[in-house]
Design a protein around this motif. Structure first.
Motif, PDB file in Angstrom:
ATOM      1  N   LEU A  48       0.962  -1.357  -0.150  1.00 33.37           N
ATOM      2  CA  LEU A  48      -0.254  -0.177  -0.324  1.00 33.37           C
ATOM      3  C   LEU A  48       0.968   1.152   0.144  1.00 33.37           C
ATOM      4  O   LEU A  48       1.420   1.094   0.883  1.00 33.37           O
ATOM      5  N   ALA A  49       1.054   1.501  -1.089  1.00 29.38           N
ATOM      6  CA  ALA A  49       1.351   3.376  -1.427  1.00 29.38           C
ATOM      7  C   ALA A  49       3.080   2.877  -1.099  1.00 29.38           C
ATOM      8  O   ALA A  49       4.020   3.566   0.111  1.00 29.38           O
ATOM      9  N   PHE A  93      -3.664  -5.191   4.310  1.00 26.59           N
ATOM     10  CA  PHE A  93      -4.841  -3.751   3.656  1.00 26.59           C
ATOM     11  C   PHE A  93      -5.956  -4.540   2.775  1.00 26.59           C
ATOM     12  O   PHE A  93      -5.552  -5.463   2.179  1.00 26.59           O
ATOM     13  N   TYR A 130     -14.048   3.918   2.151  1.00 25.79           N
ATOM     14  CA  TYR A 130     -14.577   5.412   1.803  1.00 25.79           C
ATOM     15  C   TYR A 130     -15.749   5.874   1.231  1.00 25.79           C
ATOM     16  O   TYR A 130     -15.327   6.998   2.118  1.00 25.79           O
ATOM     17  N   PRO A 181      -4.816   1.887   7.579  1.00 29.30           N
ATOM     18  CA  PRO A 181      -3.711   3.177   6.876  1.00 29.30           C
ATOM     19  C   PRO A 181      -4.376   3.176   4.964  1.00 29.30           C
ATOM     20  O   PRO A 181      -4.025   4.210   4.601  1.00 29.30           O
ATOM     21  N   THR A 182      -4.982   1.884   5.417  1.00 24.59           N
ATOM     22  CA  THR A 182      -5.703   2.239   3.205  1.00 24.59           C
ATOM     23  C   THR A 182      -6.866   2.820   3.309  1.00 24.59           C
ATOM     24  O   THR A 182      -6.575   3.962   2.282  1.00 24.59           O
ATOM     25  N   VAL A 228      -4.535   6.615   2.928  1.00 24.56           N
ATOM     26  CA  VAL A 228      -4.106   6.621   1.889  1.00 24.56           C
ATOM     27  C   VAL A 228      -5.025   7.735   1.099  1.00 24.56           C
ATOM     28  O   VAL A 228      -4.829   8.230   0.549  1.00 24.56           O
ATOM     29  N   ASP A 278      -5.848  11.705   2.598  1.00 24.93           N
ATOM     30  CA  ASP A 278      -4.606  12.101   1.748  1.00 24.93           C
ATOM     31  C   ASP A 278      -4.829  12.522   0.837  1.00 24.93           C
ATOM     32  O   ASP A 278      -4.457  13.805   0.127  1.00 24.93           O
ATOM     33  N   ARG A 279      -5.380  11.604   0.017  1.00 27.49           N
ATOM     34  CA  ARG A 279      -4.930  12.053  -1.323  1.00 27.49           C
ATOM     35  C   ARG A 279      -6.295  12.832  -2.069  1.00 27.49           C
ATOM     36  O   ARG A 279      -5.972  13.637  -3.062  1.00 27.49           O
ATOM     37  N   PHE A 338       4.067   4.770   7.920  1.00 26.80           N
ATOM     38  CA  PHE A 338       2.894   5.080   7.519  1.00 26.80           C
ATOM     39  C   PHE A 338       3.371   7.149   7.568  1.00 26.80           C
ATOM     40  O   PHE A 338       2.402   7.822   7.771  1.00 26.80           O
ATOM     41  N   LEU A 388       2.114  10.447   5.657  1.00 24.57           N
ATOM     42  CA  LEU A 388       0.415  10.631   5.546  1.00 24.57           C
ATOM     43  C   LEU A 388       0.715  12.166   6.798  1.00 24.57           C
ATOM     44  O   LEU A 388       0.646  12.296   7.889  1.00 24.57           O
ATOM     45  N   TYR A 420      -0.633  11.582  10.402  1.00 20.71           N
ATOM     46  CA  TYR A 420      -0.509  10.210  10.986  1.00 20.71           C
ATOM     47  C   TYR A 420       0.352  10.928  12.163  1.00 20.71           C
ATOM     48  O   TYR A 420       0.317  11.326  13.186  1.00 20.71           O
TER      49      TYR A 420
END
Length: 175
Positions: free
Chosen positions: A7-8, A20, A30, A45-46, A49, A52-53, A67, A70, A73
């Protein structure tokens, strides 16, 4: 043990039960995250991410310092929690380790960070549903019920994936 997923740029650390979500589950979860203005993502964390994007406000609490890149975080331990002083959250999304952390420990952690009273979304093994619901429905937050099955990337075996469900507030989003 299955091949660890990524992941990332971060490879799963399966020693700590870090796995993940696959793409479809991540997108579905999400959509729930986006319903809130200030979600708290614990061991997730998935979702962080994706937030964050999108420049979505969030706080990620996780033991994995990889992480740290991020924006939201913060290093955190479920077994030695600390109060979150700089972030007023309006929901909690948690995907705790299933075997090394008990539902009672999760409930204790949530109490200690003052997470009572806000919507709680939990990814957990349905084979231990009774224990999970017993522990978490003692919190001062909406009662949890099973919502839908979740899927992870290649790091999780099919037999284990079949038992992992999302639990959420009984009065929000049926399934």
């Amino acid at each position: 043990m299955n091949k660890p997923a990524e992941l990332a740029g971060v490879v799963e650390d399966q020693r700590f039960e870090q796995f993940f979500y696959d793409e479809s589950t991540a997108k579905q979860l999400y959509q729930l995250v986006k319903l809130y203005e200030r979600p708290l993502l614990m061991c997730n964390p998935t979702l962080a991410v994706l937030a964050d994007r999108d420049n979505q406000e969030y706080k990620l609490l996780d033991r994995d310092t990889r992480f740290g890149f991020l924006e939201g975080y913060e290093e955190f331990s479920l077994t030695e929690p600390h109060l979150i002083k700089d972030y007023e959250f309006d929901s909690v999304f948690i995907d705790p380790p299933f075997t090394s952390i008990t539902p009672e420990q999760v409930a204790k952690c949530l109490r200690s960070i003052a997470a009572d009273g806000c919507p709680l979304w939990v990814a957990y093994n349905s084979r231990r549903e009774e224990q999970l619901l017993s522990a978490l429905n003692e919190l001062d937050c909406p009662n949890l019920v099973p919502k839908w099955k979740l899927s992870y990337k290649e790091g999780v075996s099919e037999s284990t994936q079949d038992a992992i469900w999302l639990y959420g507030p009984a009065d929000l989003i049926a399934s």
